[in-house]
Every structure is written in structure tokens, then in C-alpha cells.
Scaffold this active site. Structure first.
Site, short mmCIF file in Angstrom:
data_model
loop_
_atom_site.label_atom_id
_atom_site.label_comp_id
_atom_site.label_asym_id
_atom_site.label_seq_id
_atom_site.Cartn_x
_atom_site.Cartn_y
_atom_site.Cartn_z
N HIS A 207 50.43 18.28 112.70
CA HIS A 207 49.61 17.81 111.93
C HIS A 207 49.66 19.53 110.92
O HIS A 207 49.17 20.06 111.45
CB HIS A 207 48.26 17.28 112.75
N HIS A 209 48.17 22.25 107.91
CA HIS A 209 47.25 22.64 106.99
C HIS A 209 48.82 23.50 106.43
O HIS A 209 49.36 23.94 106.28
CB HIS A 209 46.48 22.71 107.40
N CYS A 240 38.37 21.40 107.70
CA CYS A 240 38.04 21.32 108.98
C CYS A 240 36.30 22.12 108.59
O CYS A 240 36.20 23.23 108.42
CB CYS A 240 38.23 21.62 110.50
N ASN A 249 45.28 19.67 103.79
CA ASN A 249 46.34 19.22 104.38
C ASN A 249 47.73 19.10 103.91
O ASN A 249 47.63 19.32 102.47
CB ASN A 249 46.98 17.90 104.90
ZN ZN Z 1 43.52 19.15 109.65
#
Ligand code: ZN
Length: 306
Positions: A207, A209, A240, A249
Site C-alpha cells: 500500500h 503513497h 491519513c 496514494n
Molecule cells: Zn494509505
């Protein structure tokens, strides 16, 4: 035949939680449907968190229920605790993602618990879910695995330790998350390798960014280490609320372009994604939509992987 890579769209969760306005539920559902239409098969559609904290996610149960009816879609939701997991199960989610921060400081800001207490919460969630009649997949996200805007450097040994604790708790899969986007390709490569040495293919996803513009380079490093599943957000939304300095992202459109151009089949159609951006923009009229593919147009040289 190109090798397959799975894209998990996180825009409706990671993207909208930082949006200045609240996307109307009906548009959210239409947006998710347009992503499915473009060939996305797994979407994190929201999070079960107190609406007081993140009002953009207040309609998650309704969005999960509507998304379940969409053909071929795996419906995922983020949950920070057992209560959230119970609500996700009740709404019919296929997958939950439980965040556990490697950084103690981010863990307290994000879940009000230290990392090890959050691992204990996760263990309770896994036990509860496994006792239910309807199965639901439980994934855990190792947040701030590549650096933290609250604590700074996050040692690799700590990432390995937390990832091992998550695997030990019995989750289906572990995701390494660059929550604030401070990672670099060599670090991603080394960390994926070290975590895989410890827990093997249970680590199956990244995941990422794009805070420092290294998101796709980091994805490539993960790909070269054997990762075949990536989170990304349409138009590069995201951030976040409990990690100051985090930006969006990696952009789904640009990721699909990179992967397909290299011969990895994602099953996702770029024109379909560009159409999905129109729905997104309608739901968030003021939001700046990012993405190089849309800005430049799809090049004539582009060929989808076979
Ligand atoms: Zn994230």
C-alpha cells in the site's frame, strides 16, 4: 499470456477520508460501480470508524451493502477494532483490513493503542471472525512500515517483528503500508525480502503513497521482489488524518499503465478508469484530481498485456 497483477482500489476509503467535502452516498455507489465496470475486482469501499472522527465514512455500512450486489467485486473495508469488524461482518463485507502501526506514535494517534495492544485487538478480531458462520477474510496492514511523520525512522527489524506478530495472530494476509510515503525503492526491496523471509507469501500486498514522487518506483521494487497485489487510488486521492504530511496514494491509472505496458495483466481498462474519474469529480466538485496518464492522454503506443 502476461502474468497477472491484482489492483485493489482504495480511493473510496483512503481517498475520501481526507476529502474536504463529503461525497453523497448515491454518487459514491455510482463511482464504485464505474470502477467495477473498468475491471477493478477488489475495492476498499469505506471504513467502520466512529463518524465523529471521520464523517466521510458514516455511510460505510450502506455502501458495503450496495457494493455486495455488484458482480465479481470483492468488497473490503477498513476496521480499527472488534466493534468495527462486527459491523463489517453484519453488512456483508468480504474482507476487512485491520491497521497495526509499526510506529508507536502513529499507532497511538491512529487507534489510541500502542502497537502490541493493537496486535492483541487484532487477535480478538481474528478469533471472533473465525467463530462466525459466514466466512470473512481478515487482512492486517502494517502501517508506517517505511517511515513515520510523527516518529521519523522506522527500523526494519521492527517491521519484521510486527509483521510476524500479525501472521502469528492468524490473519489471511499482511499488507506493508507506506502510510506517509517516505519509502524508497531499495528500502522497499530490502523490507519485502526481510518480511517474506519471516512470514513467506502471507505478505502479498503493498500500500504505497506518492508523497515524494517515488510511489511507482517503490511499486516496481515490490514487483521485482515478487509482490503481485497493489493498493492504489483513482486520481491519486488519499492521506491519513492521523499522520500529518501524508499525501495521496499511487494513482491507479498510472499504475495500470506501467504494469500493462510491462506485460503484466491487470484486467483493468484505462478508458474505463478515465470515465470513473468523471463520476468521482461529480461527487467531489472541488477536489484536484492527479494522474499523468489523464494529463498526457493515453499514448498511441499503449498496448494492454495479453
Ligand atoms: Zn494509505
Amino acid at each position: 499470456m502476461g502474468e497477472k497483477v491484482k489492483i485493489c482500489e482504495v480511493g473510496p476509503r483512503d481517498g475520501l477520508q481526507m476529502a474536504a467535502s463529503i461525497m453523497p452516498t448515491a454518487v459514491k455507489i455510482e463511482w464504485i460501480a464505474s470502477l467495477v465496470e473498468a475491471g477493478i475486482h477488489e475495492i476498499e469501499v469505506g471504513s467502520f470508524v466512529p463518524p465523529k472522527l471521520i464523517p466521510q465514512m458514516a455511510d460505510t455500512a450502506e455502501v458495503v451493502r450496495a457494493s455486495r450486489a455488484m458482480h465479481g467485486l470483492t468488497v473490503a473495508a477498513l476496521v480499527p477494532n472488534l466493534k468495527g469488524a462486527q459491523r463489517a461482518h453484519e453488512s456483508g463485507a468480504d474482507v476487512i483490513i485491520v491497521p497495526v502501526s509499526v510506529s508507536e506514535g502513529h499507532s497511538r494517534a491512529n487507534t489510541n493503542k500502542g502497537s502490541l495492544d493493537q496486535v492483541a485487538e487484532l487477535r480478538g478480531i481474528v478469533d471472533w471472525v473465525r467463530a462466525q458462520e459466514r466466512p470473512m477474510k481478515v487482512d492486517a496492514g502494517c502501517a508506517t512500515a517505511f517511515g513515520c511523520s510523527i516518529e521519523g525512522h522506522v527500523p526494519q527489524e521492527r517491521v519484521v517483528m510486527v509483521a510476524a506478530a500479525l501472521a502469528e495472530a492468524g490473519v489471511d494476509n499482511v499488507v506493508l503500508a507506506d502510510t506517509v510515503g517516505y519509502g524508497n525503492p531499495m528500502q522497499v526491496r530490502a523490507t519485502v525480502r526481510a518480511v517474506r523471509q519471516e512470514i513467506g507469501p502471507v505478505l502479498d500486498r503493498l500500500h504505497l503513497h506518492d508523497t515524494m514522487g517515488l510511489g511507482l518506483a517503490n511499486a516496481l521494487a515490490g514487483l521485482e521482489e515478487g509482490i503481485r497485489c497493489f493498493d492504489s487510488a483513482l486520481a491519486g486521492l488519499g492521506g491519513c488524518p492521523f499522520a500529518p504530511g501524508a499525501s495521496g496514494n499511487i494513482v491507479t491509472e498510472d499504475l495500470v499503465f506501467m504494469l500493462e505496458s510491462m506485460g503484466f495483466a491487470t484486467g483493468v481498462d484505462l478508458d474505463g478508469l478515465i470515465r470513473a474519474r468523471e463520476v468521482l469529480q461529480r461527487g467531489l466538485p472541488g477536489a484536484a484530481l492527479l494522474g499523468n496518464v489523464t494529463k498526457a492522454g493515453i499514448p498511441r503506443t499503449y498496448r494492454r498485456a495479453a
